[in-house]
Motif scaffolding. Sequence first.
Motif, PDB file in Angstrom:
ATOM      1  N   SER A 163      22.356 110.693   7.367  1.00  0.00           N
ATOM      2  CA  SER A 163      22.155 111.633   6.968  1.00  0.00           C
ATOM      3  C   SER A 163      22.181 111.950   5.461  1.00  0.00           C
ATOM      4  O   SER A 163      21.731 112.930   4.830  1.00  0.00           O
ATOM      5  CB  SER A 163      23.287 112.806   7.485  1.00  0.00           C
ATOM      6  N   GLY A 164      22.201 110.620   4.905  1.00  0.00           N
ATOM      7  CA  GLY A 164      22.233 110.728   3.194  1.00  0.00           C
ATOM      8  C   GLY A 164      23.417 110.764   2.288  1.00  0.00           C
ATOM      9  O   GLY A 164      23.386 110.976   1.298  1.00  0.00           O
ATOM     10  N   PHE A 165      24.580 110.974   3.215  1.00  0.00           N
ATOM     11  CA  PHE A 165      25.881 111.102   2.390  1.00  0.00           C
ATOM     12  C   PHE A 165      26.364 109.582   1.703  1.00  0.00           C
ATOM     13  O   PHE A 165      25.982 108.601   2.329  1.00  0.00           O
ATOM     14  CB  PHE A 165      27.134 111.298   3.432  1.00  0.00           C
ATOM     15  N   PRO A 166      26.393 109.829   0.288  1.00  0.00           N
ATOM     16  CA  PRO A 166      26.623 108.376  -0.357  1.00  0.00           C
ATOM     17  C   PRO A 166      28.204 107.911  -0.175  1.00  0.00           C
ATOM     18  O   PRO A 166      28.217 106.558  -0.662  1.00  0.00           O
ATOM     19  CB  PRO A 166      26.630 109.066  -1.972  1.00  0.00           C
ATOM     20  N   ALA A 167      28.818 108.443   0.397  1.00  0.00           N
ATOM     21  CA  ALA A 167      30.321 108.047   0.660  1.00  0.00           C
ATOM     22  C   ALA A 167      30.957 108.603   1.925  1.00  0.00           C
ATOM     23  O   ALA A 167      30.560 109.680   2.342  1.00  0.00           O
ATOM     24  CB  ALA A 167      31.299 108.028  -0.558  1.00  0.00           C
ATOM     25  N   LEU A 168      32.063 107.939   2.328  1.00  0.00           N
ATOM     26  CA  LEU A 168      32.481 108.775   3.546  1.00  0.00           C
ATOM     27  C   LEU A 168      34.077 108.852   3.270  1.00  0.00           C
ATOM     28  O   LEU A 168      34.842 108.028   2.463  1.00  0.00           O
ATOM     29  CB  LEU A 168      32.206 107.848   4.834  1.00  0.00           C
ATOM     30  N   ALA A 169      35.028 109.567   4.143  1.00  0.00           N
ATOM     31  CA  ALA A 169      36.361 109.648   4.085  1.00  0.00           C
ATOM     32  C   ALA A 169      37.017 109.983   5.435  1.00  0.00           C
ATOM     33  O   ALA A 169      36.704 110.788   6.051  1.00  0.00           O
ATOM     34  CB  ALA A 169      36.797 110.931   3.177  1.00  0.00           C
ATOM     35  N   THR A 170      37.490 108.779   5.934  1.00  0.00           N
ATOM     36  CA  THR A 170      38.005 108.835   7.365  1.00  0.00           C
ATOM     37  C   THR A 170      39.296 109.859   7.645  1.00  0.00           C
ATOM     38  O   THR A 170      40.169 109.979   6.526  1.00  0.00           O
ATOM     39  CB  THR A 170      38.539 107.576   7.769  1.00  0.00           C
ATOM     40  N   PRO A 171      39.164 110.816   8.485  1.00  0.00           N
ATOM     41  CA  PRO A 171      40.313 111.690   8.685  1.00  0.00           C
ATOM     42  C   PRO A 171      41.204 110.905   9.709  1.00  0.00           C
ATOM     43  O   PRO A 171      40.906 110.591  10.716  1.00  0.00           O
ATOM     44  CB  PRO A 171      39.510 112.740   9.343  1.00  0.00           C
ATOM     45  N   SER A 172      42.689 110.994   9.447  1.00  0.00           N
ATOM     46  CA  SER A 172      43.500 110.212  10.356  1.00  0.00           C
ATOM     47  C   SER A 172      43.895 111.009  11.673  1.00  0.00           C
ATOM     48  O   SER A 172      43.884 110.398  12.546  1.00  0.00           O
ATOM     49  CB  SER A 172      44.745 110.310   9.537  1.00  0.00           C
ATOM     50  N   ALA A 173      43.654 112.348  11.839  1.00  0.00           N
ATOM     51  CA  ALA A 173      43.675 113.005  13.024  1.00  0.00           C
ATOM     52  C   ALA A 173      42.491 112.812  13.799  1.00  0.00           C
ATOM     53  O   ALA A 173      42.659 112.645  15.076  1.00  0.00           O
ATOM     54  CB  ALA A 173      43.932 114.582  12.637  1.00  0.00           C
TER      55      ALA A 173
END
Length: 240
Positions: free
Chosen positions: A37-47
Amino acid sequence: MNKVDVFRTLHRKRAQGDPLVLPGPWDAASARVCVESGFPALATPSAGVAASLGYEDGETPADEMFAAVARIVRAVDVPVSADVEGGYGLAPKELVERLLEAGAVGCNLEDSNGGVLKDPHEHAEYLAEVRSAAADRLFVNARVDTFLHGDGDPERAIERAALYVAAGADCVYPILAPVDVLPLLRAGIQGPLNMVARLDGEGPSPAVLGELGATRVTFGPGLQRRATAALREITKNLSA
């Protein structure tokens, strides 16, 4: 430029109203969708990761969390930051080693334990030790839980944030801070500011949060919960 440098650069000189938007994938498949979808980075959610592994939030064993992060990292080419809750009781050096082994470029570290705020000075010391062990290899996002488990006083949040920034935190995350105090937080907190956005249409958009002072916007487990709700609706019709 390596991935952590790319990630750090994405936080710099953001135009007002244009925050860094980081979706929260919970597994390899959802991570690939986010990147497509074009996002340049990701951040995982612990929940969200916890739910995907069959655990309640806060109950995921460290080994399983790091393994899940590693699978997400392997599935995509963009930088991935990992929510590692309070650090799972690991010493700073070991925590850094585990994050780097998983391929993460950054981490969230929260300043509460079991719903109780930690002593901010002791937590700042922990963050400083993490920063020392990581040097420039990790982007540290210091979560401030004043609005989640404290009295909700923005001045207390600003005081905690100042200690964490002085300890070397790259970004501050006053989770669940009311939108109306965001300008005050922005004025009182140095450096990048992370705010959480809702996906149910009840809260302001990422762009509005950016206008009010957010440097970056995350969604917690929102995407995973929306996906679960969609799957629930789909499965209702399977036997119809």
